[in-house]
Design a protein around this motif. Structure first.
Motif, PDB file in Angstrom:
ATOM      1  N   ASN A 155       0.793  -1.241   0.000  1.00 52.07           N
ATOM      2  CA  ASN A 155       0.000   0.000   0.000  1.00 52.07           C
ATOM      3  C   ASN A 155       0.816   1.276   0.000  1.00 52.07           C
ATOM      4  N   SER A 156       2.130   1.140  -0.045  1.00 54.30           N
ATOM      5  CA  SER A 156       2.968   2.344   0.034  1.00 54.30           C
ATOM      6  C   SER A 156       4.405   1.957  -0.310  1.00 54.30           C
ATOM      7  N   GLY A 157       5.235   2.979  -0.440  1.00 57.26           N
ATOM      8  CA  GLY A 157       6.652   2.720  -0.657  1.00 57.26           C
ATOM      9  C   GLY A 157       7.278   2.037   0.549  1.00 57.26           C
ATOM     10  N   SER A 158       6.924   2.496   1.734  1.00 55.02           N
ATOM     11  CA  SER A 158       7.495   1.907   2.952  1.00 55.02           C
ATOM     12  C   SER A 158       7.165   0.422   3.036  1.00 55.02           C
ATOM     13  N   GLU A 159       5.930   0.088   2.717  1.00 56.82           N
ATOM     14  CA  GLU A 159       5.552  -1.334   2.765  1.00 56.82           C
ATOM     15  C   GLU A 159       6.227  -2.124   1.649  1.00 56.82           C
ATOM     16  N   SER A 160       6.427  -1.501   0.510  1.00 58.07           N
ATOM     17  CA  SER A 160       7.149  -2.205  -0.564  1.00 58.07           C
ATOM     18  C   SER A 160       8.561  -2.535  -0.105  1.00 58.07           C
ATOM     19  N   VAL A 161       9.198  -1.581   0.551  1.00 57.13           N
ATOM     20  CA  VAL A 161      10.575  -1.807   1.008  1.00 57.13           C
ATOM     21  C   VAL A 161      10.613  -2.936   2.037  1.00 57.13           C
ATOM     22  N   ASP A 162       9.746  -2.870   3.036  1.00 56.05           N
ATOM     23  CA  ASP A 162       9.781  -3.927   4.053  1.00 56.05           C
ATOM     24  C   ASP A 162       9.422  -5.285   3.445  1.00 56.05           C
ATOM     25  N   GLY A 166      20.416   7.151   2.198  1.00 55.38           N
ATOM     26  CA  GLY A 166      19.316   6.457   1.526  1.00 55.38           C
ATOM     27  C   GLY A 166      18.008   6.738   2.251  1.00 55.38           C
ATOM     28  N   TYR A 167      16.911   6.793   1.512  1.00 55.87           N
ATOM     29  CA  TYR A 167      15.590   6.895   2.142  1.00 55.87           C
ATOM     30  C   TYR A 167      14.735   5.748   1.629  1.00 55.87           C
ATOM     31  N   HIS A 168      14.269   4.932   2.547  1.00 54.32           N
ATOM     32  CA  HIS A 168      13.464   3.777   2.154  1.00 54.32           C
ATOM     33  C   HIS A 168      12.173   3.722   2.957  1.00 54.32           C
ATOM     34  N   GLY A 169      11.635   4.891   3.269  1.00 59.13           N
ATOM     35  CA  GLY A 169      10.383   4.938   4.002  1.00 59.13           C
ATOM     36  C   GLY A 169      10.613   4.865   5.492  1.00 59.13           C
ATOM     37  N   VAL A 170       9.504   4.705   6.207  1.00 54.91           N
ATOM     38  CA  VAL A 170       9.538   4.932   7.653  1.00 54.91           C
ATOM     39  C   VAL A 170       9.172   3.702   8.487  1.00 54.91           C
ATOM     40  N   VAL A 204      19.462  -0.074  -2.545  1.00 54.95           N
ATOM     41  CA  VAL A 204      19.814   1.319  -2.862  1.00 54.95           C
ATOM     42  C   VAL A 204      18.740   1.922  -3.768  1.00 54.95           C
ATOM     43  N   GLU A 205      18.623   3.230  -3.688  1.00 54.22           N
ATOM     44  CA  GLU A 205      17.840   3.942  -4.698  1.00 54.22           C
ATOM     45  C   GLU A 205      18.773   4.161  -5.889  1.00 54.22           C
ATOM     46  N   PRO A 206      18.344   3.838  -7.104  1.00 57.38           N
ATOM     47  CA  PRO A 206      19.230   4.079  -8.255  1.00 57.38           C
ATOM     48  C   PRO A 206      19.649   5.551  -8.334  1.00 57.38           C
ATOM     49  N   GLY A 234      16.567  10.070  -3.915  1.00 57.54           N
ATOM     50  CA  GLY A 234      15.671  11.204  -4.107  1.00 57.54           C
ATOM     51  C   GLY A 234      15.514  12.066  -2.880  1.00 57.54           C
ATOM     52  N   SER A 235      14.933  11.484  -1.834  1.00 60.15           N
ATOM     53  CA  SER A 235      14.517  12.289  -0.689  1.00 60.15           C
ATOM     54  C   SER A 235      15.673  12.930   0.054  1.00 60.15           C
ATOM     55  N   ALA A 236      16.867  12.322  -0.042  1.00 57.06           N
ATOM     56  CA  ALA A 236      18.007  12.924   0.658  1.00 57.06           C
ATOM     57  C   ALA A 236      18.699  13.974  -0.201  1.00 57.06           C
ATOM     58  N   PHE A 290      16.683  -2.624  -5.945  1.00 56.84           N
ATOM     59  CA  PHE A 290      16.572  -1.206  -6.308  1.00 56.84           C
ATOM     60  C   PHE A 290      15.270  -0.679  -5.717  1.00 56.84           C
ATOM     61  N   ASP A 291      15.370   0.405  -4.989  1.00 56.20           N
ATOM     62  CA  ASP A 291      14.174   1.074  -4.504  1.00 56.20           C
ATOM     63  C   ASP A 291      13.779   2.105  -5.563  1.00 56.20           C
ATOM     64  N   GLU A 292      12.772   1.735  -6.348  1.00 53.20           N
ATOM     65  CA  GLU A 292      12.348   2.578  -7.477  1.00 53.20           C
ATOM     66  C   GLU A 292      11.044   3.320  -7.166  1.00 53.20           C
ATOM     67  N   VAL A 293      10.835   3.590  -5.892  1.00 51.66           N
ATOM     68  CA  VAL A 293       9.602   4.282  -5.508  1.00 51.66           C
ATOM     69  C   VAL A 293       9.521   5.656  -6.185  1.00 51.66           C
ATOM     70  N   ILE A 294      10.658   6.314  -6.348  1.00 53.44           N
ATOM     71  CA  ILE A 294      10.677   7.604  -7.053  1.00 53.44           C
ATOM     72  C   ILE A 294      11.043   7.423  -8.525  1.00 53.44           C
ATOM     73  N   THR A 295      12.020   6.560  -8.795  1.00 54.62           N
ATOM     74  CA  THR A 295      12.554   6.490 -10.168  1.00 54.62           C
ATOM     75  C   THR A 295      11.662   5.691 -11.107  1.00 54.62           C
ATOM     76  N   ALA A 353       5.910   2.376  -5.866  1.00 52.84           N
ATOM     77  CA  ALA A 353       4.684   2.917  -5.243  1.00 52.84           C
ATOM     78  C   ALA A 353       4.353   4.190  -6.041  1.00 52.84           C
ATOM     79  N   LYS A 354       3.977   5.236  -5.378  1.00 56.50           N
ATOM     80  CA  LYS A 354       3.805   6.572  -5.987  1.00 56.50           C
ATOM     81  C   LYS A 354       3.217   6.541  -7.409  1.00 56.50           C
ATOM     82  N   GLY A 355       4.074   6.585  -8.441  1.00 55.20           N
ATOM     83  CA  GLY A 355       3.602   6.650  -9.829  1.00 55.20           C
ATOM     84  C   GLY A 355       2.836   5.413 -10.266  1.00 55.20           C
TER      85      GLY A 355
HETATM   86  C1  LIG Z   1      12.926   5.752  -2.445  1.00 54.12           C
HETATM   87  C2  LIG Z   1      11.755   5.736  -1.528  1.00 54.12           C
HETATM   88  N1  LIG Z   1      11.431   4.610  -0.893  1.00 54.12           N
HETATM   89  C3  LIG Z   1      10.371   4.544  -0.075  1.00 54.12           C
HETATM   90  C4  LIG Z   1       9.598   5.648   0.164  1.00 54.12           C
HETATM   91  C5  LIG Z   1       8.437   5.568   1.101  1.00 54.12           C
HETATM   92  O1  LIG Z   1       7.253   5.651   0.429  1.00 54.12           O
HETATM   93  P1  LIG Z   1       5.885   5.955   1.235  1.00 54.12           P
HETATM   94  O2  LIG Z   1       5.981   7.353   1.743  1.00 54.12           O
HETATM   95  O3  LIG Z   1       4.826   5.732   0.187  1.00 54.12           O
HETATM   96  O4  LIG Z   1       5.792   4.949   2.332  1.00 54.12           O
HETATM   97  C6  LIG Z   1       9.897   6.837  -0.490  1.00 54.12           C
HETATM   98  C7  LIG Z   1       9.085   8.048  -0.261  1.00 54.12           C
HETATM   99  O5  LIG Z   1       9.390   9.123  -0.672  1.00 54.12           O
HETATM  100  C8  LIG Z   1      11.018   6.890  -1.337  1.00 54.12           C
HETATM  101  O6  LIG Z   1      11.357   8.028  -1.949  1.00 54.12           O
END
Ligand SMILES: Cc1ncc(COP(=O)(O)O)c(C=O)c1O
Length: 442
Positions: free
Chosen positions: A114-121, A148-152, A222-224, A227-229, A255-260, A284-286
């Motif tokens: 349901n989200s990027g954070s859940e995709s990462v976990d 790196g930012y991989h959600g919360v 890694v994020e390719p 983004g967030s940082a 690869f964390d492609e939540v943004i890319t 997620a996102k897009g």
């Molecule tokens: C690379 C990356 N992974 C994970 C997330 C987390 O996504 P969400 O806020 O949908 O949980 C983000 C959010 O910006 C992100 O940029």
């Protein structure tokens, strides 16, 4: 003026505990958005604001696109919810098929979240479980990267590399380590596209392998493009070297492609842009154009097949009530239709040069110490104000918003990622708005 326009005056006691927000500061001087269409938002007072951030890196097709709106309306009236645990509904299967068709070859399996954070976990758990399913349960370590930012959620927070996001929350997940980030202003400032220097930072993974024994490492995430940082574009050769080291040691590359993902870099996915294939990737996102919350993890067929062995019972004890939610799937299908109709998954490639030139035209503008870009992403890094890190960029953000341009700031970095439907005059307006904002702040 609708009723919501009056909200601003009484927000100070509002029940809404806002995420990643300075609540007291915001509620004293709120910035509200009430309506959106295409490239624009409108405030409750009717002021138009150009969206330079695709909402929050997610509205890749622009706002309130008809095919998405219609698909959601239709689905919510037809079947609002149905479970996907030991049950199914056609639209979830259909959406997964559609996604597999645009994924790089070999990634034909999709797990919905349901989200990027859940995709990462989810991806981290799949990586651990995969090794265990193959009799390599000693691989328990997860490696992330500084900045790196991989959600919360706990897994993503642990592999993430931002101290501010972790320091309040205890020791977190065991067995996590990090390679260094790739930001190297001294050698790479004002790089256009991928910086020339820093491929050797990937050797850090080799160092951690030596330290921990590589046969204990399950995965590197890694994020390719981070983004967030603050938009850190991978140096030339860096991702290739990470791939090589992972392959050499049997480490899964995530690869964390939540943004890319979904066209941000001029190809459907960053792996295609950089021609480096991971073993799993998160999105997620897009995925749904931000319309309905949803995430998806793509896995290589060989990973999926590793689970489809042994007794005929539940292969992965993982999932969410809303995995494959029908309304989210409808939004996703409407989104893919829109992307395909308008060529949006590759449109960024044709705009990239114009975007890059526009971004780099700010070289020499007040306070600017670096500019970087890739696809339809750019960052403008500002000299921090002495003793007040982040303050200058925040003030620039407020000034830009007041002049009708929505940008995003992280620390002293302005990060930009417009909807992929952006036109050249809107790109000009965005960067002019930033130039003016930089002039306005001390
Ligand atoms: C690379 C990356 N992974 C994970 C997330 C987390 O996504 P969400 O806020 O949908 O949980 C983000 C959010 O910006 C992100 O940029």
């Amino acid at each position: 003026m609708n009723k919501r326009a009056d909200l601003g005056s009484d927000l100070e006691q509002s029940a809404f505990w806002m995420p990643f927000t300075a609540n007291r500061q915001f509620k004293k001087a709120p910035r509200l958005l009430a309506r959106a269409e295409g490239m624009y938002y409108w405030t409750p007072e009717g002021r138009q604001v150009l969206d330079g951030t695709a909402g929050l890196w997610c509205v890749n097709a622009g706002h309130c696109r008809p095919k998405i709106v219609e698909a959601v309306k239709r689905q919510v009236a037809e079947m609002d919810f149905a479970p996907t645990f030991q049950m199914g509904h056609p639209i979830a299967f259909e959406f997964a098929e559609r996604l597999a068709r645009i994924a790089p070859p070999g990634f034909s399996r999709v797990f919905f979240t349901n989200s990027g954070s859940e995709s990462v976990d989810t991806a981290l758990k799949v990586a651990l479980a995969y090794h265990r399913a193959r009799g390599e349960a000693q691989r328990f370590r997860l490696i992330g990267r500084e900045r790196g930012y991989h959600g919360v959620n706990f897994g993503g927070m642990a592999v993430g590399g931002l101290a501010s996001n972790k320091k309040m929350f205890g020791p977190g997940v065991a067995g996590v380590d990090h390679i260094r980030h790739t930001h190297d202003l001294a050698r790479n400032s004002f790089s256009k596209g991928q910086p020339a220097y820093g491929a050797e930072f990937a050797e850090e993974l080799e160092r951690l392998g030596t330290l921990h024994d590589p046969s204990t490492i399950a995965a590197l995430i890694v994020e390719p493009v981070a983004g967030s940082a603050g938009v850190l574009v991978p140096p030339k050769g860096y991702l290739e070297l990470l791939r090589e080291i992972c392959t050499r040691h049997g480490i899964l590359l995530i690869f964390d492609e939540v943004i890319t993902g979904f066209g941000r870099l001029g190809q459907p996915f960053a792996s295609q842009r950089f021609d480096v294939m991971p073993d799993l990737f998160t999105t997620a996102k897009g995925l749904t154009n931000g319309t309905v919350p949803m995430g998806a993890v793509f896995v290589r067929d060989s990973l999926y097949q590793a689970f489809m062995q042994g007794p005929d019972s539940i292969e992965l004890f993982h999932g969410y009530t809303y995995s494959g939610h029908p309304v989210a799937c409808a939004a996703g299908i409407g989104t893919l239709d829109t992307y395909e109709d308008e060529g949006l998954l590759t449109r960024a490639a044709s705009l990239e040069k114009y975007w890059e030139d526009a971004a780099h035209s700010l070289k020499g503008a007040r306070h600017v110490i670096d500019i970087r870009n890739c696809g339809l992403i750019a960052a403008i890094e500002l000299e921090p104000r002495a003793g007040a890190p982040g303050k200058r960029a925040y003030e620039a953000f407020v000034a830009a918003f007041e002049s009708g341009v929505l940008i995003r700031v992280t620390g002293d970095i302005i990060a930009l990622s417009p909807p992929l439907i952006v036109e050249k005059p809107q790109i000009d307006r965005l960067f002019q708005g930033i130039r003016d904002a930089l002039e306005a702040v001390s």
